[in-house]
Design a protein around this motif. Structure first.
Motif, PDB file in Angstrom:
ATOM      1  N   THR A   3     -35.255 -26.820  11.866  1.00 54.66           N
ATOM      2  CA  THR A   3     -36.355 -26.114  11.203  1.00 54.66           C
ATOM      3  C   THR A   3     -36.145 -24.603  11.224  1.00 54.66           C
ATOM      4  O   THR A   3     -36.375 -23.924  10.219  1.00 54.66           O
ATOM      5  CB  THR A   3     -37.699 -26.475  11.876  1.00 54.66           C
ATOM      6  OG1 THR A   3     -37.847 -27.889  11.859  1.00 54.66           O
ATOM      7  CG2 THR A   3     -38.860 -25.838  11.151  1.00 54.66           C
ATOM      8  N   PHE A   4     -35.693 -24.063  12.355  1.00 47.62           N
ATOM      9  CA  PHE A   4     -35.486 -22.615  12.438  1.00 47.62           C
ATOM     10  C   PHE A   4     -34.370 -22.167  11.501  1.00 47.62           C
ATOM     11  O   PHE A   4     -34.476 -21.108  10.869  1.00 47.62           O
ATOM     12  CB  PHE A   4     -35.177 -22.174  13.871  1.00 47.62           C
ATOM     13  CG  PHE A   4     -35.004 -20.681  13.984  1.00 47.62           C
ATOM     14  CD1 PHE A   4     -36.106 -19.839  13.944  1.00 47.62           C
ATOM     15  CD2 PHE A   4     -33.740 -20.126  14.098  1.00 47.62           C
ATOM     16  CE1 PHE A   4     -35.955 -18.454  14.021  1.00 47.62           C
ATOM     17  CE2 PHE A   4     -33.576 -18.747  14.175  1.00 47.62           C
ATOM     18  CZ  PHE A   4     -34.692 -17.913  14.145  1.00 47.62           C
ATOM     19  N   ILE A   5     -33.317 -22.968  11.377  1.00 52.21           N
ATOM     20  CA  ILE A   5     -32.209 -22.623  10.476  1.00 52.21           C
ATOM     21  C   ILE A   5     -32.710 -22.590   9.023  1.00 52.21           C
ATOM     22  O   ILE A   5     -32.363 -21.689   8.257  1.00 52.21           O
ATOM     23  CB  ILE A   5     -31.038 -23.628  10.613  1.00 52.21           C
ATOM     24  CG1 ILE A   5     -30.487 -23.629  12.036  1.00 52.21           C
ATOM     25  CG2 ILE A   5     -29.950 -23.351   9.586  1.00 52.21           C
ATOM     26  CD1 ILE A   5     -29.729 -22.400  12.437  1.00 52.21           C
ATOM     27  N   ARG A   6     -33.535 -23.547   8.658  1.00 51.55           N
ATOM     28  CA  ARG A   6     -34.107 -23.547   7.307  1.00 51.55           C
ATOM     29  C   ARG A   6     -34.973 -22.304   7.099  1.00 51.55           C
ATOM     30  O   ARG A   6     -34.884 -21.657   6.060  1.00 51.55           O
ATOM     31  CB  ARG A   6     -34.950 -24.802   7.068  1.00 51.55           C
ATOM     32  CG  ARG A   6     -34.132 -26.036   6.911  1.00 51.55           C
ATOM     33  CD  ARG A   6     -35.035 -27.208   6.617  1.00 51.55           C
ATOM     34  NE  ARG A   6     -34.280 -28.427   6.778  1.00 51.55           N
ATOM     35  CZ  ARG A   6     -34.523 -29.527   6.122  1.00 51.55           C
ATOM     36  NH1 ARG A   6     -35.517 -29.589   5.269  1.00 51.55           N
ATOM     37  NH2 ARG A   6     -33.800 -30.592   6.324  1.00 51.55           N
ATOM     38  N   TYR A   7     -35.811 -22.022   8.081  1.00 52.46           N
ATOM     39  CA  TYR A   7     -36.679 -20.851   7.986  1.00 52.46           C
ATOM     40  C   TYR A   7     -35.834 -19.577   7.851  1.00 52.46           C
ATOM     41  O   TYR A   7     -36.125 -18.710   7.025  1.00 52.46           O
ATOM     42  CB  TYR A   7     -37.589 -20.760   9.217  1.00 52.46           C
ATOM     43  CG  TYR A   7     -38.626 -19.682   9.131  1.00 52.46           C
ATOM     44  CD1 TYR A   7     -39.851 -19.900   8.503  1.00 52.46           C
ATOM     45  CD2 TYR A   7     -38.402 -18.414   9.672  1.00 52.46           C
ATOM     46  CE1 TYR A   7     -40.809 -18.914   8.415  1.00 52.46           C
ATOM     47  CE2 TYR A   7     -39.351 -17.421   9.590  1.00 52.46           C
ATOM     48  CZ  TYR A   7     -40.553 -17.683   8.960  1.00 52.46           C
ATOM     49  OH  TYR A   7     -41.496 -16.688   8.878  1.00 52.46           O
ATOM     50  N   ALA A   8     -34.795 -19.472   8.644  1.00 51.02           N
ATOM     51  CA  ALA A   8     -33.914 -18.295   8.591  1.00 51.02           C
ATOM     52  C   ALA A   8     -33.189 -18.197   7.249  1.00 51.02           C
ATOM     53  O   ALA A   8     -33.000 -17.096   6.720  1.00 51.02           O
ATOM     54  CB  ALA A   8     -32.913 -18.336   9.747  1.00 51.02           C
TER      55      ALA A   8
END
Length: 118
Positions: A3-8
């Motif tokens: 999820t954090f990679i997508r957000y980034a």
């Protein structure tokens, strides 16, 4: 994908747009605080819808949009205001806001805006 990679990933796209608009406005004579808020406004809308659909797989509602924009806009203005007060170099303003908005924006989005109702 995490999820954090997508957000980034969404954040990289929005950061480029934010920086471009910020630079155009700043060189047109606007203050850093105003330039940062306007640039943010353009980028935040794309960010909200991309993150709702792709990152968090959540419904994009008016309420969520308002909560997201108000929080992120407050951060954008605060960083711009601090930069104006400190007479900071504009690149410092951009980098500072980008880092703060990535970290705080992700936490706020995950825990408040797009949290899953249980």
């Amino acid at each position: 994908m995490n999820t954090f990679i997508r957000y980034a990933s969404v954040g990289v796209m929005n950061t480029l747009a934010h920086w471009a608009v910020f630079g155009l406005m700043l060189f047109s004579g606007f203050s850093q605080s105003v330039s940062n808020v306007v640039a943010f406004g353009i980028a935040v809308t794309v960010s909200f819808f991309a993150n709702a659909k792709w990152t968090f797989k959540a419904q994009a509602t008016t309420y969520r949009y308002m909560v997201y924009v108000l929080f992120m806009g407050g951060m954008a203005f605060s960083v711009g205001w601090a930069a104006d007060t400190l007479h900071a170099n504009p690149i410092v303003t951009l980098v500072t806001f980008s880092v703060i908005s990535l970290i705080c924006g992700f936490i706020y989005s995950k825990l408040v805006v797009f949290r899953e109702d249980k």
